[in-house]
Write a protein that holds these residues in place. Structure first.
Motif, PDB file in Angstrom:
ATOM      1  N   ASN A 126       5.148  -8.262 -14.111  1.00 53.36           N
ATOM      2  CA  ASN A 126       4.355  -7.298 -14.864  1.00 53.36           C
ATOM      3  C   ASN A 126       3.941  -6.043 -14.109  1.00 53.36           C
ATOM      4  O   ASN A 126       3.331  -5.154 -14.702  1.00 53.36           O
ATOM      5  CB  ASN A 126       3.086  -7.978 -15.404  1.00 53.36           C
ATOM      6  N   TYR A 127       4.251  -5.950 -12.812  1.00 52.41           N
ATOM      7  CA  TYR A 127       3.849  -4.743 -12.089  1.00 52.41           C
ATOM      8  C   TYR A 127       4.531  -3.518 -12.692  1.00 52.41           C
ATOM      9  O   TYR A 127       5.651  -3.607 -13.188  1.00 52.41           O
ATOM     10  CB  TYR A 127       4.198  -4.877 -10.602  1.00 52.41           C
ATOM     11  N   VAL A 128       3.843  -2.376 -12.669  1.00 53.90           N
ATOM     12  CA  VAL A 128       4.304  -1.185 -13.357  1.00 53.90           C
ATOM     13  C   VAL A 128       5.694  -0.742 -12.912  1.00 53.90           C
ATOM     14  O   VAL A 128       6.464  -0.202 -13.709  1.00 53.90           O
ATOM     15  CB  VAL A 128       3.282  -0.033 -13.171  1.00 53.90           C
ATOM     16  N   ASP A 129       6.034  -0.944 -11.655  1.00 50.86           N
ATOM     17  CA  ASP A 129       7.366  -0.635 -11.153  1.00 50.86           C
ATOM     18  C   ASP A 129       8.030  -1.926 -10.685  1.00 50.86           C
ATOM     19  O   ASP A 129       7.353  -2.870 -10.264  1.00 50.86           O
ATOM     20  CB  ASP A 129       7.302   0.349  -9.978  1.00 50.86           C
ATOM     21  N   LYS A 130       9.369  -1.949 -10.711  1.00 54.68           N
ATOM     22  CA  LYS A 130      10.077  -3.099 -10.179  1.00 54.68           C
ATOM     23  C   LYS A 130       9.845  -3.192  -8.675  1.00 54.68           C
ATOM     24  O   LYS A 130       9.879  -2.188  -7.971  1.00 54.68           O
ATOM     25  CB  LYS A 130      11.573  -3.003 -10.475  1.00 54.68           C
ATOM     26  N   VAL A 131       9.623  -4.385  -8.200  1.00 54.66           N
ATOM     27  CA  VAL A 131       9.376  -4.584  -6.776  1.00 54.66           C
ATOM     28  C   VAL A 131      10.240  -5.748  -6.291  1.00 54.66           C
ATOM     29  O   VAL A 131      10.377  -6.761  -6.983  1.00 54.66           O
ATOM     30  CB  VAL A 131       7.873  -4.849  -6.507  1.00 54.66           C
ATOM     31  N   ASP A 132      10.843  -5.575  -5.108  1.00 54.01           N
ATOM     32  CA  ASP A 132      11.768  -6.600  -4.621  1.00 54.01           C
ATOM     33  C   ASP A 132      11.017  -7.719  -3.905  1.00 54.01           C
ATOM     34  O   ASP A 132       9.870  -7.559  -3.477  1.00 54.01           O
ATOM     35  CB  ASP A 132      12.806  -5.983  -3.682  1.00 54.01           C
ATOM     36  N   ASP A 133      11.697  -8.844  -3.752  1.00 54.20           N
ATOM     37  CA  ASP A 133      11.088 -10.019  -3.139  1.00 54.20           C
ATOM     38  C   ASP A 133      10.673  -9.754  -1.693  1.00 54.20           C
ATOM     39  O   ASP A 133       9.631 -10.238  -1.248  1.00 54.20           O
ATOM     40  CB  ASP A 133      12.064 -11.203  -3.176  1.00 54.20           C
ATOM     41  N   HIS A 134      11.486  -9.013  -0.942  1.00 55.73           N
ATOM     42  CA  HIS A 134      11.165  -8.769   0.471  1.00 55.73           C
ATOM     43  C   HIS A 134       9.831  -8.036   0.606  1.00 55.73           C
ATOM     44  O   HIS A 134       9.007  -8.374   1.462  1.00 55.73           O
ATOM     45  CB  HIS A 134      12.273  -7.953   1.128  1.00 55.73           C
ATOM     46  N   THR A 135       9.607  -7.047  -0.245  1.00 56.19           N
ATOM     47  CA  THR A 135       8.347  -6.306  -0.191  1.00 56.19           C
ATOM     48  C   THR A 135       7.160  -7.217  -0.462  1.00 56.19           C
ATOM     49  O   THR A 135       6.130  -7.155   0.225  1.00 56.19           O
ATOM     50  CB  THR A 135       8.365  -5.151  -1.201  1.00 56.19           C
ATOM     51  N   LEU A 136       7.296  -8.083  -1.442  1.00 56.47           N
ATOM     52  CA  LEU A 136       6.188  -8.979  -1.793  1.00 56.47           C
ATOM     53  C   LEU A 136       5.930 -10.007  -0.692  1.00 56.47           C
ATOM     54  O   LEU A 136       4.780 -10.260  -0.328  1.00 56.47           O
ATOM     55  CB  LEU A 136       6.495  -9.687  -3.109  1.00 56.47           C
ATOM     56  N   ILE A 137       6.993 -10.608  -0.173  1.00 59.30           N
ATOM     57  CA  ILE A 137       6.813 -11.635   0.859  1.00 59.30           C
ATOM     58  C   ILE A 137       6.292 -11.022   2.148  1.00 59.30           C
ATOM     59  O   ILE A 137       5.404 -11.567   2.815  1.00 59.30           O
ATOM     60  CB  ILE A 137       8.132 -12.397   1.104  1.00 59.30           C
ATOM     61  N   LYS A 138       6.825  -9.848   2.525  1.00 56.76           N
ATOM     62  CA  LYS A 138       6.322  -9.173   3.729  1.00 56.76           C
ATOM     63  C   LYS A 138       4.847  -8.835   3.574  1.00 56.76           C
ATOM     64  O   LYS A 138       4.040  -9.018   4.496  1.00 56.76           O
ATOM     65  CB  LYS A 138       7.133  -7.890   3.974  1.00 56.76           C
ATOM     66  N   GLY A 139       4.455  -8.372   2.397  1.00 59.01           N
ATOM     67  CA  GLY A 139       3.047  -8.076   2.152  1.00 59.01           C
ATOM     68  C   GLY A 139       2.177  -9.315   2.241  1.00 59.01           C
ATOM     69  O   GLY A 139       1.056  -9.270   2.761  1.00 59.01           O
TER      70      GLY A 139
END
Length: 449
Positions: free
Chosen positions: A51-64
């Motif tokens: 549901n995030y406003v922009d598409k976000v990749d798995d690497h960005t989420l896991i790194k965060g």
């Protein structure tokens, strides 16, 4: 600003969500609690992914997620990958690209911990406690520390403009610096008035070897008879634990150098000196200031506790923890705080620092009274020392007037005194190394090897 272990070989990645058979009821209860927490994480992850406003990749989420997990621990645990991993490895090896600044993030603002000697930042006069508000005119408030550091990086020879806010000054000012490939010279030495001055700027892989080479060169230059030694560890942000142990050993005949203690009471490792004092037991002063951290504090604490040297200057940074760096991939590593270190007498310097035997202010710095300094205790989520101490005993009475330290920076400049702390240490050693002083200590010079 870390005392760290060397990088380990790559380790196989292990799935954080692998199911493990439950063998006891206690383990089952623990697993249920763990799975409940992991379920919360997966719920948030899936909601953001969908549901995030922009598409976000798995690497960005896991790194965060990894960054957030480690930032909840202490200021020195982190996950490094790509460019930041290259910087970490290069720094421990003794050369890296940049401006020569050690910085932290405080309430969304980049704050200078210390500049490294003989780097663009040091030559430009940037000081501990300065705030960097803009880089090339762009506001950096609210950016991550990695984002701010990336903006300061660039090809050698290119220019970057930093806007500095210095407490005590009426308004911000701009400083233009030319980026360089920082080739650290971890050890420099000179003979002044018969006294050997050894300046160690960092504890990298070759610092111990270069320190021993400097001691051998001093012997050759003086015929083995200097009046004494000054070990300058000011603005030294630390580095490798092994380098700190080896450098301490070069000045000690025997005894403990440092101990590191992990989570369990039985998890203690001690490091001892081997016979052979390369400074021949001659009088010695160690200079420290608020920028002396971690590995530098290990050396200062060992020589102070073993009664080998007088420590002079200002209370040090107070980073009494050890980070182990584990390489997790070709260009990624986990830097994790795994132990606290203690001086030979059992002192933890964590958040308290090394208190000098003789406090000496840097009178040649006209801003020294008004310029706040950054220490470990100022960092959010800093570890607490395990040994309880009365905070009042750690406080320095900076407002008292000492007649020895009444000169102004302008008065000292007229006398061509550019570094008051070094000047004071030299004069002290001249007295300690005089023939009358040596005779009063029992003819110590006769026992030199």
């Amino acid at each position: 600003m870390n005392a760290i272990h060397k990088l380990l070989p790559p380790l196989a990645l292990v799935s954080a969500l692998a199911l493990v058979p439950v063998t006891t009821s206690s383990l089952a209860a623990a697993d249920v609690a763990n799975y409940n927490e992991l379920e919360k994480f997966m719920s948030v992850y899936e909601r953001v992914k969908a549901n995030y406003v922009d598409k976000v990749d798995d690497h960005t989420l896991i790194k965060g997620a990894i960054d957030g997990m480690l930032s909840a621990l202490d200021p020195h645990s982190s996950y490094e990958e790509d460019a930041s991993f290259d910087t970490l490895r290069a720094t421990t090896d003794g050369n890296y690209g940049g401006l020569g600044l050690t910085v932290t993030l405080e309430d969304g603002i980049v704050k200078v911990i210390t500049p490294t000697e003989d780097t663009p930042a040091w030559r430009a006069g940037i000081k501990s406690g300065d705030y960097i508000t803009h880089i090339d005119g762009n506001l950096v408030y609210g950016a991550t520390l990695d984002e701010a550091v990336d903006k300061m990086k660039g090809d050698p020879g290119t220019t970057v403009k930093l806007t500095i806010l210095r407490p005590g000054k009426d308004k911000p000012f701009d400083v233009s610096l030319i980026r360089e490939k920082i080739q650290l010279r971890p050890v420099k030495w000179e003979i002044k008035d018969g006294i050997a001055i050894i300046d160690i700027s960092t504890f990298s892989g070759n610092s111990a070897e270069e320190t021993k080479a400097a001691l051998a060169a001093v012997d050759k230059a003086t015929g083995g008879h200097p009046l004494g030694y000054i070990l300058d560890l000011r603005s030294n942000p630390g580095g490798l634990l092994d380098a700190a142990v080896d450098i301490s050993d070069a000045f000690l005949e025997r005894g403990e150098i440092v101990s590191q203690r992990g989570r369990e009471k039985t998890d203690i490792e001690r490091y001892y000196a081997k016979p052979g004092d390369m400074a021949h037991g001659l009088p010695m002063i160690v200079l420290v200031d608020a920028g002396s951290a971690s590995a530098a504090e290990i050396v200062a604490g060992a020589l102070q506790d073993q009664r080998r040297a007088l420590v002079m200057g200002e209370t040090s940074f107070g980073k009494g923890s050890v980070q182990t760096v584990v390489q997790t991939g070709p260009r990624s590593a986990l830097r994790l705080t795994t132990a606290r270190y203690y001086t030979p007498s059992g002192r933890s310097v964590q958040a308290g620092g090394i208190t000098p035997d003789i406090p000496v202010p840097q009178l040649t710095d006209p801003d020294y009274k008004n310029r706040p300094v950054v220490r470990e205790a100022d960092l959010r989520r800093h570890l607490l020392a395990q040994v309880k101490a009365d905070d009042k005993l750690l406080e320095q009475d900076d407002t008292s007037q000492d007649p020895r330290f009444s000169a102004t920076a302008e008065e000292l400049a007229k006398k061509d005194i550019k570094d008051f702390q070094l000047y004071y240490a030299l004069n002290t050693l001249k007295r300690l190394g005089s023939p009358a002083s040596v005779a009063s200590r029992g003819g110590q010079s006769k026992s030199r090897r």
